[in-house]
Enzyme design. Structure first.
Site, PDB file in Angstrom:
ATOM      1  N   TYR A 281       0.901  -1.167   0.000  1.00 59.85           N
ATOM      2  CA  TYR A 281       0.000   0.000   0.000  1.00 59.85           C
ATOM      3  C   TYR A 281       0.928   1.203   0.000  1.00 59.85           C
ATOM      4  CZ  TYR A 281      -4.197   2.534   1.796  1.00 59.85           C
ATOM      5  OH  TYR A 281      -5.291   3.351   1.972  1.00 59.85           O
TER       6      TYR A 281
ATOM      7  N   HIS B  82      -2.195   7.544  -3.193  1.00 65.45           N
ATOM      8  CA  HIS B  82      -3.337   6.635  -3.058  1.00 65.45           C
ATOM      9  C   HIS B  82      -3.778   6.530  -1.592  1.00 65.45           C
ATOM     10  CE1 HIS B  82      -5.999   3.220  -3.541  1.00 65.45           C
ATOM     11  NE2 HIS B  82      -5.286   2.529  -2.662  1.00 65.45           N
TER      12      HIS B  82
ATOM     13  N   ARG C 129     -11.803   8.406   6.019  1.00 67.31           N
ATOM     14  CA  ARG C 129     -11.564   8.743   7.424  1.00 67.31           C
ATOM     15  C   ARG C 129     -11.645  10.245   7.640  1.00 67.31           C
ATOM     16  NH1 ARG C 129      -7.909   4.688   6.742  1.00 67.31           N
ATOM     17  NH2 ARG C 129      -6.310   6.220   6.412  1.00 67.31           N
TER      18      ARG C 129
ATOM     19  N   GLU D 166      -7.262  -1.834  -9.754  1.00 67.00           N
ATOM     20  CA  GLU D 166      -6.175  -1.138  -9.066  1.00 67.00           C
ATOM     21  C   GLU D 166      -4.963  -1.207  -9.974  1.00 67.00           C
ATOM     22  OE1 GLU D 166      -5.809  -2.736  -5.058  1.00 67.00           O
ATOM     23  OE2 GLU D 166      -7.317  -1.300  -4.339  1.00 67.00           O
TER      24      GLU D 166
ATOM     25  N   GLU E  34      -1.459  -1.352 -10.624  1.00 64.12           N
ATOM     26  CA  GLU E  34      -0.297  -1.727  -9.825  1.00 64.12           C
ATOM     27  C   GLU E  34       0.748  -2.366 -10.731  1.00 64.12           C
ATOM     28  OE1 GLU E  34      -0.874  -3.855  -6.164  1.00 64.12           O
ATOM     29  OE2 GLU E  34      -2.955  -3.172  -5.927  1.00 64.12           O
TER      30      GLU E  34
ATOM     31  N   GLN F 261     -15.530  -5.115   0.160  1.00 64.78           N
ATOM     32  CA  GLN F 261     -14.353  -4.704   0.946  1.00 64.78           C
ATOM     33  C   GLN F 261     -14.761  -3.868   2.173  1.00 64.78           C
ATOM     34  OE1 GLN F 261     -11.489  -2.602  -1.488  1.00 64.78           O
ATOM     35  NE2 GLN F 261     -10.135  -2.115   0.226  1.00 64.78           N
TER      36      GLN F 261
ATOM     37  N   LYS G 169     -10.849  -9.111  -2.650  1.00 66.98           N
ATOM     38  CA  LYS G 169      -9.582  -8.939  -3.370  1.00 66.98           C
ATOM     39  C   LYS G 169      -9.074 -10.226  -4.010  1.00 66.98           C
ATOM     40  CE  LYS G 169      -8.316  -4.659  -2.083  1.00 66.98           C
ATOM     41  NZ  LYS G 169      -7.712  -3.643  -2.951  1.00 66.98           N
TER      42      LYS G 169
ATOM     43  N   SER H  95      -6.912 -11.472  -9.971  1.00 69.24           N
ATOM     44  CA  SER H  95      -5.923 -10.398 -10.126  1.00 69.24           C
ATOM     45  C   SER H  95      -5.137 -10.734 -11.385  1.00 69.24           C
ATOM     46  CB  SER H  95      -4.979 -10.336  -8.927  1.00 69.24           C
ATOM     47  OG  SER H  95      -5.721 -10.256  -7.733  1.00 69.24           O
TER      48      SER H  95
HETATM   49 MN    MN Z   1      -4.058  -3.668  -4.256  1.00 67.62          MN
END
Ligand code: MN
Length: 425
Positions: free
Chosen positions: A138, A143, A152, A209, A211, A250, A263, A267
């Site tokens: 992460y 992000h 939050r 996502e 990545e 999630q 998740k 992927s």
């Molecule tokens: Mn991810």
């Protein structure tokens, strides 16, 4: 300029390489190909030509480097990855020599060439490794900040640990698939807005996502951490990685242990592993880390890489729209730090393990790496070229991630990680 001979931007191959190809002779990525003739095995690619490494090995072209040709006669690259970094480099150099302009060893042998080379359109790429363990980090500050603002507190977007620990979680490897594999929208539990008990059904908020992932070679013994300065010796290379996420599932499930079924329904990775060695010329410094990180995470020199990353959405029968343009160089935590942290408690890593970067968002709204951020929780729908709008991914939309590095007129590309989201079962 890089000192690695195979990276010399002046090198040319006697194999035809189309202009702007992502696979010039300076790339030499590794993958597993189904050659369409019943053979499946290790391969590399120059231009639009896929090269059978087992065939090359059988002819003795890797003698003195890899003496057992069967290392390449496998349906995964794990055995090759288990070799030393020096072996990876020597194999890459041999391939570079063999296909360099002026080398006639293979060029003049049309019978051999038929065995060794196949046109890319006749080949089906497979998952390149049997993924052992999989971690997702992460590590993009943009992000993590965006998500913190949305879920939050804008004033305290980053949690107190974020600048001290490359935060990550152990994911699931069984559902990591190669580009071209389509994924059904998952069913699961969600808590509708305002409701006090959950419902079961298809996820309504499917996201990508953006990545990358790195893949490790030989690892460490249980109990023996990999020092941060040695971490790159254990990293074979990188792929593009689409960590598909069901945001509604999630949100309901992740407390207190983190993401679970939201998740692991699929992927998607790009099929060619681009070696860390091929990426050498594209090293850049990472963002300044403040406050200073603990000594076991401190790195020197350029540990980030300038890799352009793009995401496209293609509706069924429609055209592609680019929805994001980011870059790997924005990563706050680098791969060396991630691997040092992964092993600092003595956790052992193995050849073929995969480590996702975490969503790579850039500093501007057009560089965000997920629909969650691009459409800002559905408040700013993303317009596609056909006039339609997306807050998340629709059924039958195809999501494509592309990535490449470019310097001195040499483009080192990853190809693509592509998947279509099919309706829920
Ligand atoms: Mn991810």
């Amino acid at each position: 300029m890089s000192k690695i001979k195979a990276n010399n931007p002046k090198l040319k191959s006697w194999i035809e390489v189309p202009k702007d190809s992502e696979f010039p002779i300076q790339n030499i990525p590794f993958g597993i190909a189904d050659f369409g003739n019943g053979q499946v095995g290790a391969a590399t690619r120059i231009g639009d030509t896929v090269i059978n490494l087992y065939a090359l090995a059988q002819l003795g072209h890797f003698s003195g480097v890899i003496n057992d040709p069967h290392v390449f006669n496998e349906t995964t690259l794990n055995r090759f990855l288990a070799c030393d970094k020096k072996v990876w480099s020597a194999v890459r150099q041999r391939i570079s020599d063999l296909f360099e302009e002026g080398n006639t060893t293979l060029f003049n042998d049309s019978v051999m060439l038929k065995i060794i080379t196949t046109s890319v359109d006749k080949v089906t790429m497979q998952l390149p490794v049997a993924v052992g363990d999989y971690t997702d980090f992460y590590s993009s500050i943009e992000h993590a900040t965006n998500v913190g603002i949305m879920f939050r507190d804008p004033a305290n977007a980053l949690l107190p640990n974020w600048r001290h620990i490359p935060v990550g979680y152990h994911g699931r490897s069984s559902s990591i698939v190669v580009s071209g594999t389509n994924i059904h929208r998952p069913n699961g539990q969600t808590l509708p807005k305002g409701a006090s008990s959950p419902v079961f059904g298809p996820s309504k908020l499917i996201d990508f996502e953006l990545e990358t992932a790195f893949i490790t070679g030989s690892g460490n013994k249980l109990g023996e951490p990999i020092p941060v300065e040695k971490a790159e010796d254990h990293i074979f290379g990188m792929v593009l990685f689409n960590d598909l996420s069901a945001r509604d599932i999630q949100k309901w499930e992740y407390v207190p242990l983190g993401p679970f079924l939201s998740k692991n329904f699929g992927s998607v990775i790009s099929p060619w592993i681009v070696t860390l060695e091929a990426l050498e010329p594209f090293r850049v410094s990472g963002p300044k880390q403040e406050p200073a990180v603990l000594p076991y995470l401190q790195t020197t020199g350029k540990r980030n890489f300038d890799i352009n990353l793009e995401v496209f959405i293609k509706p069924e029968n429609g055209e592609e729209t680019r929805v994001s343009r980011s870059n790997f160089k924005y990563m706050y935590w680098n791969m060396s730090q991630q691997l040092a942290h992964q092993t600092v408690n003595g956790c052992n890593i193995k050849p073929g393990d995969m480590y996702g970067s975490g969503t790579i968002s850039g500093p501007t709204p057009d560089s965000y790496g997920s629909m969650l951020e691009l459409a800002w929780q559905g408040t700013k729908p993303v317009k596609l070229n056909d006039g339609s709008e997306r807050k998340f991914i629709n059924d039958n939309d195809t999501v494509i991630i592309r990535g490449w590095a470019e310097k001195n007129n040499t483009r080192i590309g990853f190809g693509e990680a592509r998947t279509t989201i099919l309706p829920a079962k």
